[in-house]
Design a protein around this motif. Structure first.
Motif, PDB file in Angstrom:
ATOM      1  N   MET A  53      -4.572 -12.124  -6.520  1.00  0.00           N
ATOM      2  CA  MET A  53      -2.742 -12.816  -6.496  1.00  0.00           C
ATOM      3  C   MET A  53      -2.450 -12.050  -7.218  1.00  0.00           C
ATOM      4  O   MET A  53      -2.906 -11.916  -8.030  1.00  0.00           O
ATOM      5  CB  MET A  53      -3.142 -14.623  -6.422  1.00  0.00           C
ATOM      6  CG  MET A  53      -4.156 -15.354  -5.779  1.00  0.00           C
ATOM      7  SD  MET A  53      -3.739 -16.390  -5.378  1.00  0.00           S
ATOM      8  CE  MET A  53      -2.688 -17.437  -4.335  1.00  0.00           C
ATOM      9  N   THR A  54      -0.738 -12.342  -6.802  1.00  0.00           N
ATOM     10  CA  THR A  54       0.027 -11.495  -7.574  1.00  0.00           C
ATOM     11  C   THR A  54       0.962 -11.957  -6.632  1.00  0.00           C
ATOM     12  O   THR A  54       1.277 -11.914  -5.765  1.00  0.00           O
ATOM     13  CB  THR A  54       0.401 -10.070  -7.545  1.00  0.00           C
ATOM     14  OG1 THR A  54       1.319  -8.856  -8.051  1.00  0.00           O
ATOM     15  CG2 THR A  54       0.012  -9.153  -5.549  1.00  0.00           C
ATOM     16  N   PRO A  55       1.910 -11.949  -8.139  1.00  0.00           N
ATOM     17  CA  PRO A  55       3.547 -12.189  -7.492  1.00  0.00           C
ATOM     18  C   PRO A  55       4.044 -10.964  -7.470  1.00  0.00           C
ATOM     19  O   PRO A  55       5.785 -10.995  -7.431  1.00  0.00           O
ATOM     20  CB  PRO A  55       4.439 -12.820  -9.445  1.00  0.00           C
ATOM     21  CG  PRO A  55       3.295 -12.159 -10.272  1.00  0.00           C
ATOM     22  CD  PRO A  55       1.391 -12.219  -9.479  1.00  0.00           C
ATOM     23  N   ILE A  56       3.653 -10.010  -7.409  1.00  0.00           N
ATOM     24  CA  ILE A  56       4.846  -8.601  -6.899  1.00  0.00           C
ATOM     25  C   ILE A  56       3.911  -8.409  -6.159  1.00  0.00           C
ATOM     26  O   ILE A  56       2.840  -8.369  -5.694  1.00  0.00           O
ATOM     27  CB  ILE A  56       4.413  -7.256  -8.307  1.00  0.00           C
ATOM     28  CG1 ILE A  56       4.424  -8.042  -9.628  1.00  0.00           C
ATOM     29  CG2 ILE A  56       4.854  -5.973  -7.433  1.00  0.00           C
ATOM     30  CD1 ILE A  56       4.387  -6.870 -10.976  1.00  0.00           C
ATOM     31  N   PRO A  57       4.960  -8.620  -4.640  1.00  0.00           N
ATOM     32  CA  PRO A  57       4.584  -7.865  -3.076  1.00  0.00           C
ATOM     33  C   PRO A  57       3.582  -6.775  -2.871  1.00  0.00           C
ATOM     34  O   PRO A  57       3.818  -5.901  -4.095  1.00  0.00           O
ATOM     35  CB  PRO A  57       5.526  -8.203  -2.863  1.00  0.00           C
ATOM     36  CG  PRO A  57       6.933  -8.952  -3.273  1.00  0.00           C
ATOM     37  CD  PRO A  57       6.304  -8.628  -5.161  1.00  0.00           C
ATOM     38  N   MET A  58       2.687  -7.083  -2.710  1.00  0.00           N
ATOM     39  CA  MET A  58       1.556  -5.790  -2.814  1.00  0.00           C
ATOM     40  C   MET A  58       0.740  -6.411  -1.446  1.00  0.00           C
ATOM     41  O   MET A  58      -0.591  -6.252  -1.877  1.00  0.00           O
ATOM     42  CB  MET A  58       0.740  -6.088  -4.239  1.00  0.00           C
ATOM     43  CG  MET A  58       0.541  -4.108  -4.380  1.00  0.00           C
ATOM     44  SD  MET A  58      -0.334  -4.426  -5.984  1.00  0.00           S
ATOM     45  CE  MET A  58       1.033  -3.383  -7.129  1.00  0.00           C
ATOM     46  N   ASN A  59       1.893  -6.149  -0.376  1.00  0.00           N
ATOM     47  CA  ASN A  59       0.355  -6.994   0.969  1.00  0.00           C
ATOM     48  C   ASN A  59      -0.592  -6.746   0.910  1.00  0.00           C
ATOM     49  O   ASN A  59      -1.335  -7.062   1.656  1.00  0.00           O
ATOM     50  CB  ASN A  59       1.623  -7.591   1.559  1.00  0.00           C
ATOM     51  CG  ASN A  59       2.482  -8.433   1.314  1.00  0.00           C
ATOM     52  OD1 ASN A  59       2.284  -9.479  -0.073  1.00  0.00           O
ATOM     53  ND2 ASN A  59       3.747  -9.176   1.457  1.00  0.00           N
ATOM     54  N   THR A  60      -0.437  -4.871   0.658  1.00  0.00           N
ATOM     55  CA  THR A  60      -2.285  -4.703   1.419  1.00  0.00           C
ATOM     56  C   THR A  60      -3.032  -4.556   0.444  1.00  0.00           C
ATOM     57  O   THR A  60      -4.173  -4.582   0.911  1.00  0.00           O
ATOM     58  CB  THR A  60      -1.865  -2.905   1.655  1.00  0.00           C
ATOM     59  OG1 THR A  60      -1.078  -2.595   0.838  1.00  0.00           O
ATOM     60  CG2 THR A  60      -1.051  -2.583   3.164  1.00  0.00           C
ATOM     61  N   VAL A  61      -3.165  -5.267  -1.045  1.00  0.00           N
ATOM     62  CA  VAL A  61      -3.641  -4.896  -1.414  1.00  0.00           C
ATOM     63  C   VAL A  61      -4.118  -5.895  -2.162  1.00  0.00           C
ATOM     64  O   VAL A  61      -5.582  -6.397  -2.786  1.00  0.00           O
ATOM     65  CB  VAL A  61      -3.861  -3.979  -2.755  1.00  0.00           C
ATOM     66  CG1 VAL A  61      -4.316  -2.620  -2.475  1.00  0.00           C
ATOM     67  CG2 VAL A  61      -2.789  -4.470  -3.582  1.00  0.00           C
ATOM     68  N   ALA A  62      -3.462  -7.149  -1.931  1.00  0.00           N
ATOM     69  CA  ALA A  62      -3.802  -8.507  -2.594  1.00  0.00           C
ATOM     70  C   ALA A  62      -3.223  -9.863  -2.111  1.00  0.00           C
ATOM     71  O   ALA A  62      -1.350  -9.298  -0.954  1.00  0.00           O
ATOM     72  CB  ALA A  62      -3.309  -8.703  -4.396  1.00  0.00           C
ATOM     73  N   GLU A  63      -3.381 -10.742  -2.457  1.00  0.00           N
ATOM     74  CA  GLU A  63      -2.330 -12.268  -1.633  1.00  0.00           C
ATOM     75  C   GLU A  63      -1.366 -11.897  -2.846  1.00  0.00           C
ATOM     76  O   GLU A  63      -1.408 -12.169  -3.448  1.00  0.00           O
ATOM     77  CB  GLU A  63      -3.342 -13.080  -1.491  1.00  0.00           C
ATOM     78  CG  GLU A  63      -3.939 -13.813  -0.569  1.00  0.00           C
ATOM     79  CD  GLU A  63      -4.825 -15.408  -0.512  1.00  0.00           C
ATOM     80  OE1 GLU A  63      -4.230 -15.771  -1.587  1.00  0.00           O
ATOM     81  OE2 GLU A  63      -5.968 -14.676  -0.556  1.00  0.00           O
ATOM     82  N   PRO A  64      -0.306 -12.912  -1.904  1.00  0.00           N
ATOM     83  CA  PRO A  64       0.693 -13.266  -3.017  1.00  0.00           C
ATOM     84  C   PRO A  64       0.336 -13.881  -3.430  1.00  0.00           C
ATOM     85  O   PRO A  64      -0.499 -15.318  -3.508  1.00  0.00           O
ATOM     86  CB  PRO A  64       1.979 -13.089  -1.341  1.00  0.00           C
ATOM     87  CG  PRO A  64       1.548 -13.366  -0.130  1.00  0.00           C
ATOM     88  CD  PRO A  64       0.472 -12.871  -0.467  1.00  0.00           C
ATOM     89  N   TYR A  65       1.443 -14.708  -4.797  1.00  0.00           N
ATOM     90  CA  TYR A  65       0.383 -15.649  -5.704  1.00  0.00           C
ATOM     91  C   TYR A  65       1.486 -16.961  -4.667  1.00  0.00           C
ATOM     92  O   TYR A  65       2.753 -16.816  -5.385  1.00  0.00           O
ATOM     93  CB  TYR A  65       0.944 -15.585  -7.414  1.00  0.00           C
ATOM     94  CG  TYR A  65       0.619 -16.470  -7.632  1.00  0.00           C
ATOM     95  CD1 TYR A  65      -0.432 -16.920  -8.210  1.00  0.00           C
ATOM     96  CD2 TYR A  65       2.040 -17.128  -7.909  1.00  0.00           C
ATOM     97  CE1 TYR A  65      -0.502 -18.498  -8.894  1.00  0.00           C
ATOM     98  CE2 TYR A  65       1.907 -18.781  -8.822  1.00  0.00           C
ATOM     99  CZ  TYR A  65       0.758 -19.136  -9.432  1.00  0.00           C
ATOM    100  OH  TYR A  65       0.345 -20.645  -9.728  1.00  0.00           O
TER     101      TYR A  65
END
Ligand code: UDP
Length: 244
Positions: free
Chosen positions: A100-112
């Motif tokens: 999960m990441t707070p930086i939008p990166m929807n193709t590799v990780a979920e939003p936090y």
């Protein structure tokens, strides 16, 4: 079990092992084994990953770039580390996990999303938190405390490489330095003990979040701490100060 839900801070340096930069396979192996062992024993594990093996924002001046930009690069480094950790965990059969990441990166990780992170942990999934808090001018020490409080972790485990706790002084230069068994946040802040960032200590103190600083090279460290053994330094609000 003394602690059920933990936030494990894995610094970039833990991933690079003996090297100054990048990754070391043996270290990655050791770290992922410990995480899987903890998860399999019923501990709910959130891993917050550093980026110092790739880039740290405090080197901004060396590169002649603005600090906020340098911090963005550092945050990207933590995401690279999150993905290598995910890859290594999946290769060992740990499929029930999320990055999960707070930086939008929807193709590799979920939003936090805080409650989604809590839900994953409730369901026994391992979560890997990349990108820190998604804002510059802090480090992943601070982010670890911030997220630990948000996800209602019972404890923050600050995994160190080759450091088995908090000392009164640098043990490499001062042979008289003594290791704390238990320590209060007040003491850590007033003595300016530089094991984690001061801002992280202050957040932990204000929200009464206990913390362990311990050597991650020691086998079974997460499960030992969660079952009540003090194998490093415990830092809390209302405890007696004890030395080893
Ligand atoms: N960082 C940031 N905001 C955060 C977390 C990290 O700007 O919420 C940046 C900061 O530049 C930091 C870098 O990412 O130096 C890498 O994290 P850190 O230095 O904490 O990694 P570690 O030393 O734990 O490997």
């Amino acid at each position: 079990m003394k602690y059920k839900r933990v936030l494990l801070k894995v610094s970039g340096g833990a991933l690079s092992g003996e090297r100054d930069f990048g990754f070391e396979k043996d270290s990655l192996d050791r770290i992922t084994d410990e995480i899987i062992k903890a998860s399999n024993s019923g501990i709910e594990v959130a891993v917050l990953v550093g980026g110092g093996n790739i880039f740290r924002g405090k080197t901004a001046d060396d590169w002649n770039i603005e600090r906020a930009e340098a911090d963005n690069i550092g945050m990207m480094a933590t995401i690279i580390n999150s993905l290598i950790l995910r890859g290594a965990l999946v290769s060992k059969g740990a499929h029930d996990l999320r990055v999960m990441t707070p930086i939008p990166m929807n193709t590799v990780a979920e939003p936090y999303i805080r409650l989604r992170a809590v839900h994953h942990l409730d369901k026994g999934k391992i979560i890997i938190l990349g990108g820190g808090i998604g804002q510059p001018f802090v480090t992943t020490d601070y982010a670890s405390l911030q997220r630990a409080i948000e996800i209602r972790a019972d404890v923050v485990l600050m995994a160190k490489q080759g450091t088995d706790g908090v000392y009164t002084d640098n043990p490499n230069t001062n042979p008289e330095a003594k290791r704390y068994k238990t320590l209060t946040y007040d003491e850590a802040i007033s003595k300016n003990l530089k094991v984690v960032d001061g801002s992280a200590f202050i957040l932990a103190k204000d929200y009464k979040m206990p913390m362990y600083i311990f050597d991650f090279n020691k086998k079974d460290s997460i499960t030992d701490i969660c079952s009540g053994k003090n194998i490093g330094t415990f830092v809390g609000n209302d405890c007696e100060i004890e030395m080893y």
